[in-house]
Design an enzyme around this catalytic site. Structure first.
Site, PDB file in Angstrom:
ATOM      1  CB  SER A  51      -0.882  -0.001   1.253  1.00  0.00           C
ATOM      2  OG  SER A  51      -1.507   1.251   1.459  1.00  0.00           O
ATOM      3  CE1 TYR A  78      -4.270  -2.112   5.205  1.00  0.00           C
ATOM      4  CE2 TYR A  78      -3.239   0.006   4.766  1.00  0.00           C
ATOM      5  CZ  TYR A  78      -3.838  -1.154   4.306  1.00  0.00           C
ATOM      6  OH  TYR A  78      -3.995  -1.346   2.961  1.00  0.00           O
TER       7      TYR A  78
END
Length: 305
Positions: free
Chosen positions: A172, A185
């Site tokens: 990401s 995350y």
């Protein structure tokens, strides 16, 4: 003298590699064939995983899909088989090492050796660090970071033995630049980034020139994982639609690109983060309102394993 010779040779090789990369930016290499390749995709019940499964099937690959969402697995399989594609679906919780091994054995028996592995399973909780329960943090790392390691360990041996294959890890932009309310995350995705880059070095220096890795770092993609969120300035960092994003990922895989950041502005942001003082980067984050990105998050435990 040896040091000088090594330095000159290294400088020459660096310049050549730089020129080749620029040449490939404008004239990409031909796409490789994935016809009859066994492609295993985790987190394939929806989102990027499902879309990639369909794209690989269109290209004639034998697609193997893993997830814990049985309904979503069937939906993905139906999408593939109704158009004549080949698909094998398996319930597998990739957080469980033993399950990865047992289902991996089943795949080898039913289909054959996996040649392309796409680790797409992911999870987001969306809380600040002190709001997170310990179990939530552990689960985020289990899905986002440890699972790709377990699956890679499971299928890499045959890939190396045949000197043929590809490991694709979906990280990401948060695995390059951290975001408020995504401590767990972002940390797990930073781990995926480091894991993939280091794995690439291991494979390269072991002499397996037929084995490739691709690190994928997209920014916010409208898959439902970050429900309610949106980019403040879409002209700078747009909300990514699934299908164009998958096409860009597929292009990177089919041309053996080591890393792909989507959109291209992510390359700029990552470079700025590494060059600028921390305080300066904080101002850029504030300008694009990345510090407020999670304020409208409507999800909870968004998981695709």
């Amino acid at each position: 003298m040896d040091v000088l010779i090594d330095f000159v040779l290294t400088l020459r090789n660096v310049i050549v590699a730089f020129l080749v990369s620029w040449f490939r930016f404008f004239i990409p290499p031909e796409s490789k064939s994935v016809l009859n390749e066994v492609v295993l995709i985790t987190g394939a019940a929806h989102g990027l995983g499902q879309a990639m499964a369909c794209e690989f099937a269109k290209l004639g690959a034998i697609v193997v899909i893993w997830d814990i969402n049985i309904k979503g697995l069937q939906e993905t399989k139906d999408k593939i088989t109704t158009t004549g594609g080949k698909c094998h679906s398996y319930f597998c919780d990739v957080r469980d090492r033993d399950q990865v091994r047992s289902v991996g054995d089943k795949v080898r028996q039913d289909v054959g050796d996996v040649t392309i592995l796409v680790n797409s399973a992911g999870k987001v909780v969306g809380k600040q660090l002190l709001e997170l329960k310990d179990a939530e943090i552990e689960d985020t790392f289990a899905v986002n970071l440890l699972a790709p390691i377990w699956t890679t360990k499971e299928f890499l041996p045959s890939i190396l033995a045949n000197n043929h294959g590809h490991i694709v890890n979906i990280s990401s932009s948060c695995g390059l630049i951290g975001i408020k309310q995504l401590v767990d995350y972002s940390a797990s995705k930073f781990g995926v980034t480091g894991f993939t880059q280091t794995l690439n070095f291991e494979i390269h220096f072991s002499g397996h020139d037929g084995v490739h890795t691709t690190l994928v770092c997209p920014s916010y993609t409208k898959t439902g994982m970050f429900k309610g969120c949106k980019m403040a300035y879409p002209s700078i960092l747009p909300d990514l639609e699934v299908q164009p994003t998958v096409k860009r990922i597929m292009k990177a895989i089919l041309t053996n690109q080591n890393e792909v950041y989507i959109p291209r502005m992510v390359y700029v942001m990552a470079a700025l983060k590494n060059m600028l003082p921390v305080n300066a980067m904080q101002e850029i984050v504030r300008f694009v309102q990345a510090d407020k990105f999670m304020e409208t998050f409507e999800g909870g435990h968004q998981t695709s394993t």
